[in-house]
Design an enzyme around this catalytic site. Structure first.
Site, PDB file in Angstrom:
ATOM      1  N   THR A   1      -6.307  22.909   4.867  1.00  0.00           N
ATOM      2  CA  THR A   1      -5.586  23.984   5.553  1.00  0.00           C
ATOM      3  C   THR A   1      -4.070  23.704   5.640  1.00  0.00           C
ATOM      4  O   THR A   1      -3.622  22.570   5.510  1.00  0.00           O
ATOM      5  CB  THR A   1      -6.149  24.159   6.974  1.00  0.00           C
ATOM      6  OG1 THR A   1      -6.145  22.880   7.613  1.00  0.00           O
ATOM      7  CG2 THR A   1      -7.561  24.701   6.936  1.00  0.00           C
TER       8      THR A   1
ATOM      9  N   MET B   1     -10.093  21.703  15.364  1.00  0.00           N
ATOM     10  CA  MET B   1     -11.362  21.236  15.946  1.00  0.00           C
ATOM     11  C   MET B   1     -11.224  19.773  16.396  1.00  0.00           C
ATOM     12  O   MET B   1     -11.859  19.350  17.346  1.00  0.00           O
ATOM     13  CB  MET B   1     -12.492  21.303  14.918  1.00  0.00           C
ATOM     14  CG  MET B   1     -12.558  22.580  14.087  1.00  0.00           C
ATOM     15  SD  MET B   1     -13.244  23.934  14.990  1.00  0.00           S
ATOM     16  CE  MET B   1     -14.924  23.413  15.090  1.00  0.00           C
ATOM     17  N   GLY B   2     -10.429  19.023  15.642  1.00  0.00           N
ATOM     18  CA  GLY B   2     -10.225  17.613  15.989  1.00  0.00           C
ATOM     19  C   GLY B   2     -11.326  16.694  15.494  1.00  0.00           C
ATOM     20  O   GLY B   2     -11.659  15.706  16.158  1.00  0.00           O
ATOM     21  N   LEU B   3     -11.907  17.031  14.343  1.00  0.00           N
ATOM     22  CA  LEU B   3     -12.910  16.170  13.703  1.00  0.00           C
ATOM     23  C   LEU B   3     -14.141  15.880  14.571  1.00  0.00           C
ATOM     24  O   LEU B   3     -14.593  14.727  14.644  1.00  0.00           O
ATOM     25  CB  LEU B   3     -12.271  14.843  13.269  1.00  0.00           C
ATOM     26  CG  LEU B   3     -11.480  14.863  11.973  1.00  0.00           C
ATOM     27  CD1 LEU B   3     -10.579  13.644  11.867  1.00  0.00           C
ATOM     28  CD2 LEU B   3     -12.413  14.896  10.763  1.00  0.00           C
TER      29      LEU B   3
ATOM     30  N   LYS C   1      -9.729  15.239  -1.317  1.00  0.00           N
ATOM     31  CA  LYS C   1      -9.256  16.567  -0.897  1.00  0.00           C
ATOM     32  C   LYS C   1      -7.826  16.465  -0.375  1.00  0.00           C
ATOM     33  O   LYS C   1      -7.556  15.766   0.605  1.00  0.00           O
ATOM     34  CB  LYS C   1     -10.175  17.148   0.180  1.00  0.00           C
ATOM     35  CG  LYS C   1      -9.799  18.576   0.554  1.00  0.00           C
ATOM     36  CD  LYS C   1     -10.878  19.229   1.378  1.00  0.00           C
ATOM     37  CE  LYS C   1     -10.559  20.678   1.705  1.00  0.00           C
ATOM     38  NZ  LYS C   1     -11.640  21.308   2.469  1.00  0.00           N
TER      39      LYS C   1
ATOM     40  N   GLY D   1     -15.034  28.756   2.212  1.00  0.00           N
ATOM     41  CA  GLY D   1     -15.157  28.353   3.612  1.00  0.00           C
ATOM     42  C   GLY D   1     -15.057  29.527   4.548  1.00  0.00           C
ATOM     43  O   GLY D   1     -16.051  30.161   4.901  1.00  0.00           O
TER      44      GLY D   1
ATOM     45  N   SER E   1     -15.945  21.966   2.904  1.00  0.00           N
ATOM     46  CA  SER E   1     -16.127  21.143   4.100  1.00  0.00           C
ATOM     47  C   SER E   1     -15.561  21.849   5.335  1.00  0.00           C
ATOM     48  O   SER E   1     -14.565  22.577   5.239  1.00  0.00           O
ATOM     49  CB  SER E   1     -15.393  19.815   3.919  1.00  0.00           C
ATOM     50  OG  SER E   1     -15.457  19.067   5.102  1.00  0.00           O
TER      51      SER E   1
ATOM     52  N   CYS F   1      -6.668  16.425   6.689  1.00  0.00           N
ATOM     53  CA  CYS F   1      -6.757  17.166   7.957  1.00  0.00           C
ATOM     54  C   CYS F   1      -5.346  17.195   8.560  1.00  0.00           C
ATOM     55  O   CYS F   1      -4.710  16.147   8.689  1.00  0.00           O
ATOM     56  CB  CYS F   1      -7.730  16.482   8.912  1.00  0.00           C
ATOM     57  SG  CYS F   1      -7.742  17.288  10.528  1.00  0.00           S
TER      58      CYS F   1
HETATM   59  O1  RRO Z   1     -11.784  19.165  12.280  1.00  0.00           O
HETATM   60  C1  RRO Z   1     -10.704  19.742  12.083  1.00  0.00           C
HETATM   61  O2  RRO Z   1      -9.972  20.116  13.001  1.00  0.00           O
HETATM   62  C2  RRO Z   1     -10.217  20.016  10.719  1.00  0.00           C
HETATM   63  C3  RRO Z   1     -10.393  19.166   9.647  1.00  0.00           C
HETATM   64 BR1  RRO Z   1     -11.385  17.615   9.775  1.00  0.00          BR
HETATM   65  C4  RRO Z   1      -9.795  19.450   8.394  1.00  0.00           C
HETATM   66  O3  RRO Z   1      -9.878  18.712   7.403  1.00  0.00           O
HETATM   67  N1  RRO Z   1      -9.056  20.573   8.296  1.00  0.00           N
HETATM   68  C5  RRO Z   1      -8.919  21.422   9.322  1.00  0.00           C
HETATM   69  O4  RRO Z   1      -8.249  22.459   9.180  1.00  0.00           O
HETATM   70  N2  RRO Z   1      -9.505  21.123  10.530  1.00  0.00           N
END
Ligand code: RRO
Length: 306
Positions: free
Chosen positions: A194, A73-75, A166, A266, A23, A131
Site C-alpha cells: 500500500t 491494522m498494525g500486523l 513484496k 485484495g 496478502s 508494510c
Molecule cells: O497490517 C497492516 O497494517 C498492513 C500490512 Br502488514 C501491510 O503490509 N500493508 C498494509 O497496508 N497494512
C-alpha cells in the site's frame, strides 16, 4: 481436451490461472482460504505472520475514501507457532499453492518464521518488507537495500522453497530495490504494497485512524502499481506479481502487458466477493482468445516490445 491458456509456472509453482489472493485481506483460517479457492484463485497469499502473536493497533484501523481504503491494522496475527497448524490443515484440503507472508524485526526472525512456515507446508514465502506503518519492520527494512539483502539472504539460506519479496512503492527507486532483492536471491518480486496515506475527520479535526497514518489500497493506486511493475520488468529477470487496485480483467491484462506474470487481488474482494477471481480469469481468457494468443506467457511484458 479444452485448451488451458491460463496456466502459469511461477518459480516452480504451478497455478491453474494467474490470479492470486493478495496478502492482508483475509484472516488466517482454512475456511476463508477454501472460500477463496472455490472463488477461482490460482494461489493464495496469507496475511503476514511473525514470530510472536500481535494484537495490532486499536480501532479505527480502516477508513474508506472515494478511491479506495486506508488501513493501519498494525500486523495483527496469531504468531507462527499457532498459524503453523492452520498451514498444515489448509494444505490437506487445498490443492492450490499456499504462500505464507512473513515479517520479522531482524533478519534472523524472518529466517526463523520462514523456516517454520515451510516446515508446516507453505509452498513459498512472501517477505513483507513493505508494510508502511509498523516501526522496525516492513518498509523500514524494504527501503534500505543493504538491510533488505541481508534479510533475503538469511531466508534463502533457511528455506528450500521459493522466496517472494513484496516491495513498497514508498521509495525513491523501486527499480534499485528490486535489483538488490534479485541480487540477494529473490525468486519473485511482488509489487506493490500500500501507499502511505491518511484521512482527517473535519468535525473533530483529528486523524481518523488510531495510528494516524496508514496504507492506501484500491483503484487509486492502480496506475502507481502499474508503473512500478513496468519499471521493475526492465531491470530484473525474475517473475513479477502485480498487485494494487486490480478490480477487473482489463486491469489484470494491463499488468500482464506491463510485465507481471501473475496478479494479486485484495481490496476488490471487499466489494465484489470471492468470485472476482473467476470473473477476472474468464476476462483474461476471452482477451487471449480474441487476440489469438495461446498462453498468458505470450503477453507478459508485451507493452515493452512496441
Ligand atoms: O497490517 C497492516 O497494517 C498492513 C500490512 Br502488514 C501491510 O503490509 N500493508 C498494509 O497496508 N497494512
Amino acid at each position: 481436451m479444452k485448451e488451458n491458456r491460463l496456466g502459469i509456472n511461477l518459480a516452480g509453482l504451478k497455478l491453474q490461472n494467474p490470479t492470486m489472493l493478495a496478502s492482508g485481506i483475509l484472516g488466517y483460517t482454512t475456511e476463508t482460504f477454501k472460500n477463496i479457492a472455490d472463488g477461482g484463485a490460482g494461489a493464495i497469499v496469507t496475511k503476514s505472520v511473525g514470530l510472536k502473536p500481535r494484537s495490532g493497533y486499536a480501532n479505527p484501523t480502516v477508513t474508506q475514501t472515494n478511491c479506495g481504503l486506508i488501513n493501519a491494522m498494525g500486523l495483527p496475527n496469531p504468531g507462527i507457532e499457532e498459524f503453523a497448524k492452520e498451514i498444515s490443515e489448509t494444505k490437506n484440503v487445498l490443492h492450490i499453492p499456499l504462500i505464507v507472508s512473513i515479517y520479522g524485526f531482524t533478519a534472523e526472525e524472518y529466517a526463523t518464521v520462514a523456516k517454520k512456515a515451510a516446515t508446516a507446508g507453505a509452498d513459498a514465502v512472501e517477505l513483507n518488507v513493505s508494510c508502511p506503518h509498523v516501526k522496525e519492520t516492513g518498509s523500514e527494512i524494504g527501503q534500505k537495500a543493504e538491510i533488505l539483502k541481508e534479510v533475503i539472504k538469511k531466508v534463502k539460506a533457511a528455506v528450500p522453497k521459493p522466496v517472494f519479496v513484496k516491495l513498497s512503492p514508498n521509495v525513491t527507486s523501486i527499480m534499485e530495490i528490486a535489483e538488490a532483492s534479485v541480487d540477494a536471491g529473490a525468486d519473485v518480486i511482488t509489487a506493490i504494497n500500500t501507499v502511505k496515506a491518511m484521512a482527517i475527520d473535519v468535525e473533530t479535526a483529528k486523524p481518523i485512524l488510531s495510528n494516524k497514518v496508514g496504507g492506501l489500497s484500491g483503484p487509486a493506486i492502480k496506475p502507481i502499481a502499474l508503473r512500478c511493475v513496468y519499471e521493475i520488468y526492465q531491470h530484473v529477470n525474475v517473475p513479477i506479481i502485480g498487485c494494487g487496485g486490480i478490480t477487473n480483467w482489463h486491469d489484470a491484462v494491463e499488468f500482464l502487458l506491463a510485465g507481471a506474470s501473475a496478479i494479486q487481488i485484495g481490496t476488490a474482494i471487499a466489494t465484489k466477493g470471492s468470485n472476482i477471481f473467476k470473473a477476472i480469469t474468464r476476462g483474461i481468457d476471452a482477451y487471449l482468445k480474441r487476440k489469438g494468443f495461446r498462453s498468458v506467457d505470450e503477453i507478459v511484458g508485451l507493452s515493452h516490445k512496441s
